[in-house]
Design a protein around this motif. Structure first.
Motif, short mmCIF file in Angstrom:
data_model
loop_
_atom_site.label_atom_id
_atom_site.label_comp_id
_atom_site.label_asym_id
_atom_site.label_seq_id
_atom_site.Cartn_x
_atom_site.Cartn_y
_atom_site.Cartn_z
N GLY A 104 0.88 -1.16 0.00
CA GLY A 104 0.00 0.00 0.00
C GLY A 104 0.91 1.20 0.00
N ASP A 105 0.48 2.30 -0.59
CA ASP A 105 1.34 3.48 -0.75
C ASP A 105 0.45 4.70 -0.90
OD1 ASP A 105 3.25 5.37 -1.54
OD2 ASP A 105 3.38 4.58 -3.60
N HIS A 106 0.28 5.47 0.20
CA HIS A 106 -0.46 6.70 -0.05
C HIS A 106 -0.05 7.83 0.86
CE1 HIS A 106 -4.57 7.04 2.15
NE2 HIS A 106 -4.05 6.00 2.73
N ALA A 107 -0.51 9.03 0.50
CA ALA A 107 0.09 10.25 1.05
C ALA A 107 -0.96 11.34 1.24
CB ALA A 107 1.17 10.76 0.09
N TYR A 108 -0.63 12.25 2.16
CA TYR A 108 -1.54 13.36 2.48
C TYR A 108 -0.70 14.54 2.94
CZ TYR A 108 -5.94 15.40 4.24
OH TYR A 108 -7.06 16.19 4.43
N LEU A 245 -8.89 2.10 -3.10
CA LEU A 245 -8.62 1.09 -2.06
C LEU A 245 -8.22 1.75 -0.74
CD1 LEU A 245 -6.57 -1.46 -4.21
CD2 LEU A 245 -9.06 -1.37 -3.85
N SER A 246 -7.55 2.88 -0.83
CA SER A 246 -7.15 3.63 0.36
C SER A 246 -8.27 4.61 0.69
CB SER A 246 -5.84 4.37 0.07
OG SER A 246 -5.91 5.05 -1.17
N THR A 247 -8.15 5.30 1.83
CA THR A 247 -9.17 6.29 2.19
C THR A 247 -8.55 7.40 3.04
OG1 THR A 247 -11.26 6.68 3.33
CG2 THR A 247 -9.89 4.95 4.24
N PHE A 248 -9.08 8.60 2.86
CA PHE A 248 -8.69 9.71 3.75
C PHE A 248 -9.64 9.82 4.94
CE2 PHE A 248 -6.93 11.99 -0.25
CZ PHE A 248 -5.68 11.40 -0.08
N ASP A 249 -10.61 8.92 5.05
CA ASP A 249 -11.63 9.04 6.09
C ASP A 249 -11.04 9.06 7.51
OD1 ASP A 249 -13.51 9.14 4.15
OD2 ASP A 249 -14.42 7.19 4.58
N TYR A 250 -10.00 8.23 7.75
CA TYR A 250 -9.41 8.20 9.10
C TYR A 250 -8.76 9.54 9.44
CZ TYR A 250 -10.04 3.17 8.62
OH TYR A 250 -10.57 1.92 8.41
N ILE A 251 -8.13 10.13 8.43
CA ILE A 251 -7.50 11.44 8.62
C ILE A 251 -8.57 12.49 8.88
CG2 ILE A 251 -6.20 13.28 7.46
CD1 ILE A 251 -4.83 11.04 5.80
N HIS A 252 -9.59 12.49 8.03
CA HIS A 252 -10.63 13.52 8.15
C HIS A 252 -11.37 13.39 9.48
CE1 HIS A 252 -10.63 13.94 3.49
NE2 HIS A 252 -9.66 14.60 4.06
N GLU A 253 -11.56 12.15 9.91
CA GLU A 253 -12.21 11.93 11.20
C GLU A 253 -11.35 12.52 12.33
OE1 GLU A 253 -13.60 7.83 11.53
OE2 GLU A 253 -13.42 8.07 13.70
N ALA A 254 -10.04 12.24 12.27
CA ALA A 254 -9.12 12.74 13.30
C ALA A 254 -9.08 14.27 13.31
CB ALA A 254 -7.72 12.17 13.08
N LEU A 255 -9.20 14.86 12.12
CA LEU A 255 -9.09 16.32 12.01
C LEU A 255 -10.44 17.02 12.12
CD1 LEU A 255 -6.52 16.58 9.04
CD2 LEU A 255 -6.06 16.68 11.50
N GLY A 256 -11.50 16.22 12.23
CA GLY A 256 -12.83 16.82 12.33
C GLY A 256 -13.30 17.45 11.05
N ILE A 257 -12.80 16.93 9.90
CA ILE A 257 -13.24 17.45 8.60
C ILE A 257 -14.45 16.66 8.15
CG2 ILE A 257 -12.63 17.74 6.17
CD1 ILE A 257 -9.69 17.97 7.06
N LYS A 258 -15.54 17.36 7.87
CA LYS A 258 -16.77 16.68 7.44
C LYS A 258 -16.86 16.64 5.92
CE LYS A 258 -19.66 17.12 11.47
NZ LYS A 258 -19.16 18.26 12.28
N GLY A 259 -17.57 15.63 5.42
CA GLY A 259 -17.80 15.56 3.97
C GLY A 259 -16.52 15.36 3.19
N GLY A 260 -15.61 14.60 3.80
CA GLY A 260 -14.30 14.40 3.18
C GLY A 260 -14.33 13.46 1.99
N SER A 261 -15.34 12.62 1.88
CA SER A 261 -15.37 11.68 0.77
C SER A 261 -15.80 12.41 -0.50
CB SER A 261 -16.35 10.55 1.07
OG SER A 261 -15.88 9.80 2.16
N HIS A 262 -15.03 12.24 -1.53
CA HIS A 262 -15.33 12.93 -2.77
C HIS A 262 -16.14 12.01 -3.69
CE1 HIS A 262 -12.35 15.65 -1.32
NE2 HIS A 262 -12.50 16.43 -2.35
N ASN A 263 -16.99 12.65 -4.45
CA ASN A 263 -17.72 11.93 -5.47
C ASN A 263 -16.89 11.92 -6.74
OD1 ASN A 263 -19.42 10.93 -7.33
ND2 ASN A 263 -20.93 12.56 -7.19
N ILE A 264 -16.33 10.75 -7.06
CA ILE A 264 -15.38 10.73 -8.17
C ILE A 264 -16.06 10.79 -9.53
CG2 ILE A 264 -13.52 9.55 -6.95
CD1 ILE A 264 -14.46 7.01 -8.40
N SER A 265 -17.37 10.68 -9.56
CA SER A 265 -18.04 10.76 -10.86
C SER A 265 -18.26 12.22 -11.27
CB SER A 265 -19.36 10.02 -10.82
OG SER A 265 -20.22 10.64 -9.89
N SER A 266 -17.94 13.16 -10.37
CA SER A 266 -18.22 14.57 -10.68
C SER A 266 -17.24 15.09 -11.73
CB SER A 266 -18.09 15.41 -9.42
OG SER A 266 -16.78 15.34 -8.93
#
Ligand code: MG
Ligand code: MG
Length: 266
Positions: A104-108, A245-266
């Motif tokens: 796995g390999d991802h970054a923020y 396969l990866s997600t930023f949800d854990y980061i957004h949850e920790a930072l209190g960022i809401k609506g972090g999931s993006h709609n990739i079909s946009s």
């Protein structure tokens, strides 16, 4: 050679990707002024080992640490250090994990304390461009479509798109074919197919796209010393469409960022 993954392999890769996501989520609440990147590195290494994984970058091409930590004008491949982070800094954290034979390999890019509006906009645009690139990752399209979407979005706002470093295929090796540049032309490059797993990772500069390497042999910095952002996801093509396969949800949850999931079909 591009290695196509079976559905079973993609499920195993999801576990590796999510281990990185959880590591970044754990780090998110630790990042504040005064903390050092070396401290974050040690936390990450323990977390990964405690979860049965192996740090994916440690020792790879002789890299000395678990995380790449790139602060402000550092683009990628920064080496963790004892220098405390300062209020207003940004830090890009790139993390790799090897688990059950797959990487796995991802970054923020995280903000440290309060950052300026100018830098906030850069982070937001870079993150948006990642999802724009991902939305192109459909069977029948080509690698150039991904780069085009990222480049178009970032350059329209005047940012510099790094040319020298690129995304890549991912699997039993950290870097597999194909290379996935963050720039390109529509309908060019390798054909995208079901079962391909790619790491897409825009590296976007506030100023010039030009970069140089520091004497440590690793850190890549912007030529004009302006800041740079880096966001990366691992994505499979399943039934013709991108599945992150990866997600930023854990980061957004920790930072209190809401609506972090993006709609990739946009
Ligand atoms: Mg990475
Ligand atoms: Mg990568």
């Amino acid at each position: 050679m591009i290695i196509i993954k079976s559905k079973d392999e993609i499920e195993r890769m999801r576990i590796s990707a999510l281990m990185v996501s959880k590591t970044l989520g754990m780090l998110a609440s630790e990042i504040k002024p005064g903390v050092t990147s070396l401290y974050l590195d040690k936390l990450a290494e323990s977390f990964i080992r405690d979860n049965g994984g192996k740090p994916g970058f440690l020792g790879m091409y002789d890299f000395p640490n678990t995380l790449c930590t790139s602060v402000n004008s550092e683009v990628v491949h920064g080496i963790p250090s004892n220098k405390p982070l300062l209020d207003g800094d940004i830090i890009s954290i790139d993390c790799g994990v090897l688990f059950d034979e797959y990487y796995g390999d991802h970054a923020y890019t995280f903000s440290v304390g309060e950052i300026s509006k100018e830098i906030k906009d850069l982070l937001e645009t870079t993150k948006e461009s990642l999802y724009k690139g991902i939305s192109e990752m459909r069977s029948g399209k080509r690698v150039g479509d991904i780069g085009y979407a990222i480049q178009e979005h970032c350059e329209s706002k005047g940012y510099g798109v790094v040319r020298e470093l690129v995304g890549h295929g991912l699997g039993k090796k950290l870097h597999e074919d194909p290379q996935v540049p963050n720039y390109g032309k529509r309908n060019t490059g390798k054909l995208l197919k079901n079962g391909m797993v790619l790491a897409i990772e825009p590296m976007i500069n506030l100023g010039t796209h030009r970069v140089r390497q520091l004497e440590d042999g690793w850190s890549i910095v912007t030529e004009d010393n302006k800041v740079s952002a880096h966001f990366e996801h691992d994505i499979a093509i399943v039934n013709g469409y991108p599945e992150i396969l990866s997600t930023f949800d854990y980061i957004h949850e920790a930072l209190g960022i809401k609506g972090g999931s993006h709609n990739i079909s946009s």
